[in-house]
Design a protein around this motif. Structure first.
Motif, short mmCIF file in Angstrom:
data_model
loop_
_atom_site.label_atom_id
_atom_site.label_comp_id
_atom_site.label_asym_id
_atom_site.label_seq_id
_atom_site.Cartn_x
_atom_site.Cartn_y
_atom_site.Cartn_z
N PRO A 281 47.22 -36.58 65.60
CA PRO A 281 48.58 -36.67 65.04
C PRO A 281 49.06 -35.36 64.41
N HIS A 282 48.19 -34.35 64.33
CA HIS A 282 48.53 -33.13 63.62
C HIS A 282 49.67 -32.36 64.28
N ARG A 283 49.85 -32.52 65.58
CA ARG A 283 50.89 -31.77 66.27
C ARG A 283 52.28 -32.12 65.73
N GLU A 284 52.53 -33.40 65.54
CA GLU A 284 53.84 -33.81 65.04
C GLU A 284 54.09 -33.26 63.64
N ALA A 285 53.06 -33.25 62.82
CA ALA A 285 53.21 -32.68 61.47
C ALA A 285 53.48 -31.18 61.55
N LEU A 286 52.77 -30.51 62.48
CA LEU A 286 53.00 -29.08 62.67
C LEU A 286 54.43 -28.81 63.12
N ARG A 287 54.89 -29.60 64.08
CA ARG A 287 56.25 -29.40 64.59
C ARG A 287 57.29 -29.63 63.50
N ALA A 288 57.07 -30.64 62.69
CA ALA A 288 58.02 -30.92 61.59
C ALA A 288 58.05 -29.75 60.60
N ALA A 289 56.88 -29.19 60.32
CA ALA A 289 56.83 -28.04 59.40
C ALA A 289 57.56 -26.84 59.99
N LEU A 290 57.41 -26.63 61.29
CA LEU A 290 58.10 -25.51 61.94
C LEU A 290 59.61 -25.73 61.95
N ASP A 291 60.03 -26.96 62.16
CA ASP A 291 61.47 -27.26 62.14
C ASP A 291 62.07 -26.96 60.77
N ASP A 292 61.29 -27.19 59.71
CA ASP A 292 61.78 -26.92 58.36
C ASP A 292 62.01 -25.43 58.12
N LEU A 293 61.23 -24.60 58.84
CA LEU A 293 61.37 -23.15 58.68
C LEU A 293 62.48 -22.56 59.54
N GLN A 294 63.04 -23.32 60.46
CA GLN A 294 64.02 -22.81 61.42
C GLN A 294 65.28 -22.32 60.69
N PRO A 295 65.67 -21.04 60.90
CA PRO A 295 66.89 -20.53 60.26
C PRO A 295 68.13 -21.23 60.84
N GLY A 296 69.15 -21.38 60.05
CA GLY A 296 70.40 -21.93 60.52
C GLY A 296 71.09 -20.99 61.49
N LEU A 297 71.99 -21.53 62.31
CA LEU A 297 72.67 -20.72 63.33
C LEU A 297 73.47 -19.59 62.70
N GLU A 298 74.05 -19.84 61.52
CA GLU A 298 74.89 -18.83 60.89
C GLU A 298 74.08 -17.64 60.38
N ARG A 299 72.76 -17.78 60.28
CA ARG A 299 71.90 -16.70 59.76
C ARG A 299 71.31 -15.84 60.88
N LEU A 300 71.61 -16.16 62.14
CA LEU A 300 70.97 -15.45 63.25
C LEU A 300 71.57 -14.08 63.51
N THR A 301 72.63 -13.70 62.80
CA THR A 301 73.11 -12.32 62.90
C THR A 301 72.18 -11.35 62.18
N ASP A 302 71.31 -11.88 61.33
CA ASP A 302 70.30 -11.06 60.64
C ASP A 302 69.12 -10.85 61.59
N PRO A 303 68.79 -9.60 61.96
CA PRO A 303 67.70 -9.36 62.93
C PRO A 303 66.36 -9.97 62.50
N GLN A 304 66.04 -9.95 61.22
CA GLN A 304 64.76 -10.50 60.79
C GLN A 304 64.72 -12.02 60.95
N GLN A 305 65.85 -12.68 60.66
CA GLN A 305 65.91 -14.13 60.87
C GLN A 305 65.80 -14.46 62.37
N THR A 306 66.35 -13.60 63.21
CA THR A 306 66.23 -13.79 64.66
C THR A 306 64.77 -13.69 65.09
N LEU A 307 64.04 -12.74 64.51
CA LEU A 307 62.62 -12.61 64.82
C LEU A 307 61.85 -13.86 64.40
N LEU A 308 62.17 -14.40 63.23
CA LEU A 308 61.50 -15.62 62.79
C LEU A 308 61.82 -16.79 63.72
N ALA A 309 63.09 -16.92 64.09
CA ALA A 309 63.48 -18.01 64.99
C ALA A 309 62.77 -17.90 66.34
#
Length: 687
Positions: A281-309
């Protein structure tokens, strides 16, 4: 230290020997003109597993029938014009070989066999064309009899199934893939170990295609066959997916270390998850944690946020792909026929396009056609009554090994072991068989050598010599219902075979002096050509076909690069460039015109780069202007992201991957900045 074959190999050899003796007995009882062909056919089609035996038996019957039909049609028409008949025989053999090279499953055997069966039947009766039908029909009966005996004995007496072997091979692939993924997630630069694991994964993967094609012939459940194909599709994508993840993480840690620290715990959990069971079951927990880190669309003009995404996207891709591979492999092991749902869904999956180097295939078929024609003319010019056997074996040897990188090496082995078979057959014919007066004694005389040889046919390194010894010895003895032997006749007829093989060896050395090195270079240039012409794939069907061909060529390219000592990572980077370009093209029409124009400039810029490499014949450094085009396109797409979320996000991931793979180890600079770091060269095969 010499070790004896295991008991299962002895048991298999006894089964094959029993089937061959049964075929020989029935052929003698039916008074067929060449009963030894039934015996030899058993050894040709026999395999430790039911599926390969059944498929080879079927395709041998079909190939023999097609080749015999061609001989029956052409010989009466052209028997009075030997030159034209020789040309037709050569063209038929080469054409069937060319068609068979387009098929990588077991059914290519039928086409290749149809090619060299025609000269086997046509050439011995050129001076008696009325006998061609009788010869063709009797050969078909003898071969069919051997096929039936091999199939029946193999299926009834303790049959072995291929599915467990397939499962074992996938288990070996998983061991290598787990180590490879762990090195990539840890960002360890162990290039020697990475190259070894990459090569091992590709080698195992390439061996699965033929196995999966054999599963229906042993009655495997359709769901098992479907799961095996689904697994192989996903295994092929593992290398580009995990390497894209590694590069994204590397750039993120170098250019945005503050954001990278947010991923450290997730990466460690991913490493632990590698060792978990498929249903963890760890995969679903991992995916949920990654979704929480996902930058919002409005922040993707920042190159570093794009790298994280981009890093998050690549990590999610890998998690889903690994989950699919593990669950499918577990289903194969458990023989699970229940419905299955994929976690990894991508339009790159589900295509059956194949890469074929048609230029090389045409060249191979062409020099073999010319060789058969020249051999036939030498036979006619010499007036050698038994010279047809030399032409036939030259054709057989050239066809057998046409698809190998270095066919001359195997033809040389063919010549050596065929010559040995002539010696062994002469010992049997003139020393042993005169003392044999009934069939039980004949079986006893054959049992020792043939059973010992049969145990070694199971081992790949001994397969060719031992198969040749069994088949050629049975053929050269020309066993009949009554003993009749003449030393001069035996020498005259059976030396023709080795002479034909010697001709095939010399002919191949002249026309195929190159090996894996040239193949690798041709594939490198083919990759560059596809990348240069990528803009022509304007609809999804063409894009899917191109994606399949690129991946198929990659799996052929890696082993040849390793054999020739070239950098195998270059081929993988070119595959990732192509896949990122295809992802951009797949989303292009869904974006506003303000973003489409910069993306089209990127596509053209990449095309110009690879056209430059084609012209130069070597890898070239990436122009700073191309990197700037990618930066401007990323900025334009990021600005459109709030209104075109899914398409813009997918395009940004593709642009990010493209920037990373074109300039390894460095991040792009936004278009509004004037600084352009010096780009690194793209390593590729030197031409």
């Amino acid at each position: 230290m010499i070790t004896l074959p295991p008991a299962r190999d002895w048991f298999y050899s006894i089964k094959v020997f029993a089937a061959s003796m049964l075929a020989l007995y029935i052929a003698l009882y039916m008074q067929l003109p060449r009963p030894y062909w039934a015996m030899a056919t058993v050894y040709i089609v026999a395999n430790p597993f039911v599926g390969p035996t059944s498929s080879k038996a079927l395709y041998r019957a079909l190939g023999t029938l097609l080749g015999a039909a061609a001989a029956v049609f052409f010989v009466p028409l052209l028997s009075q014009t030997p030159l034209l008949l020789s040309l037709v025989v050569a063209v038929w053999t080469g054409s069937m070989l060319f068609l068979s090279m387009h098929v990588r499953t077991a059914d290519n055997y039928a086409l290749m066999l149809a090619g060299y069966t025609m000269p086997m039947i046509a050439l011995p009766v050129v001076d008696n064309p009325q006998a061609v039908f009788d010869l063709g029909w009797s050969r078909f009966l003898e071969i069919t009899l051997g096929i039936i005996c091999a199939s029946v004995v193999g299926s009834l007496f303790w049959p072995s199934r291929l599915a467990p072997v397939l499962a074992d091979n996938t288990r070996r692939w998983f061991g290598d893939a787990r180590d490879y993924c762990a090195l990539r997630l840890q960002r360890r630069q162990d290039e020697q170990n990475l190259a070894r694991l990459r090569s091992a994964m590709i080698t195992t993967f390439n061996g699965l295609e033929l196995m999966i094609g054999q599963l229906p012939h042993e009655g495997a459940h359709p769901r098992v066959v479907r799961d095996a194909r689904e697994l192989r599709e996903r295994m092929a994508l593992m290398l580009p997916v995990v390497d894209s993840l590694h590069d994204s993480l590397q750039v993120l840690y170098e250019q945005a270390p503050r954001l990278a620290t947010q991923l450290s715990g997730n990466l460690q959990q991913s490493l632990d998850w590698l060792q978990d069971a498929p249903d963890s079951p760890h995969r679903e927990a991992l995916r949920a944690a990654l979704d929480d880190l996902q930058p919002g669309l409005e922040r993707l003009t920042d190159p570093q946020q794009t790298l994280l995404a981009n890093a998050l996207y690549r990590l999610r891709q890998w998690l889903d792909l690994w989950q699919d591979c593990r669950s499918l492999q577990q289903r194969l092991v458990a023989d699970d026929h229940s419905p299955w749902t994929a976690a990894y869904r991508h339009w790159h999956l589900g295509n059956a396009a194949r890469f074929h180097d048609r230029g090389l295939m045409l060249y191979t078929a062409g020099y073999i056609i010319l060789g058969i024609f020249v051999a036939a003319q030498l036979w006619i010019w010499l007036g050698w009554p038994d010279g047809a056997s030399a032409v036939v074996l030259a054709a057989v040897a050239c066809c057998f090994f046409a698809t190998l990188d270095e066919p001359a090496v195997q033809i040389k082995r063919f010549f050596i072991w065929t010559t040995f078979s002539v010696v062994l057959a002469s010992l049997y014919l003139f020393l042993i068989l005169p003392n044999v007066h009934d069939f039980p004694l004949l079986v006893l005389a054959f049992a020792g050598p043939f059973i010992c040889v049969g145990t070694l046919t199971v081992q790949p390194r001994f397969y060719l010599p031992t198969l040749l010894i069994a088949v050629n010895t049975a053929t050269f003895m020309s066993i009949q219902g009554a003993y009749e032997a003449n030393f001069l006749v035996f020498i005259n007829s059976n030396l023709a075979g080795p002479i034909g093989l010697l001709f095939a060896l010399l002919w191949t050395l002249i026309f195929r002096p190159f090996g894996a090195d040239l193949m690798a270079r041709r594939m490198t240039r083919s990759s560059w050509r596809d990348l240069a012409e990528m803009s022509h794939a304007d609809n999804l069907i063409d894009q899917r076909r191109l994606a399949g061909r690129l991946l198929d060529r990659f799996t052929q390219h890696i082993p040849r690069l390793n054999l020739s000592g070239q950098d195998s990572s270059s081929a993988e980077r070119e595959l990732r460039i192509a896949y990122n370009l295809l992802d951009i093209k797949a989303q292009l029409s869904r974006l506003p015109h303000s973003a489409q124009r910069p993306l089209q400039l990127v596509l053209r810029g990449v095309g110009r780069h690879f056209r430059r490499q084609l012209s130069a014949g070597r890898s070239c450094t990436v122009a700073p202007s191309l990197l700037a085009l990618i930066d401007r396109a990323r900025q334009a797409v990021a600005e459109a992201a709030p209104q075109h979320g899914e398409a813009a996000l997918a395009t940004l991931h593709a642009l990010g991957g493209l920037a990373i793979v074109l300039r390894p180890g460095s991040t792009s600079v936004p278009a509004h900045q004037e600084h352009h770091p010096h780009p690194h060269g793209l390593d590729g095969a030197a031409l």
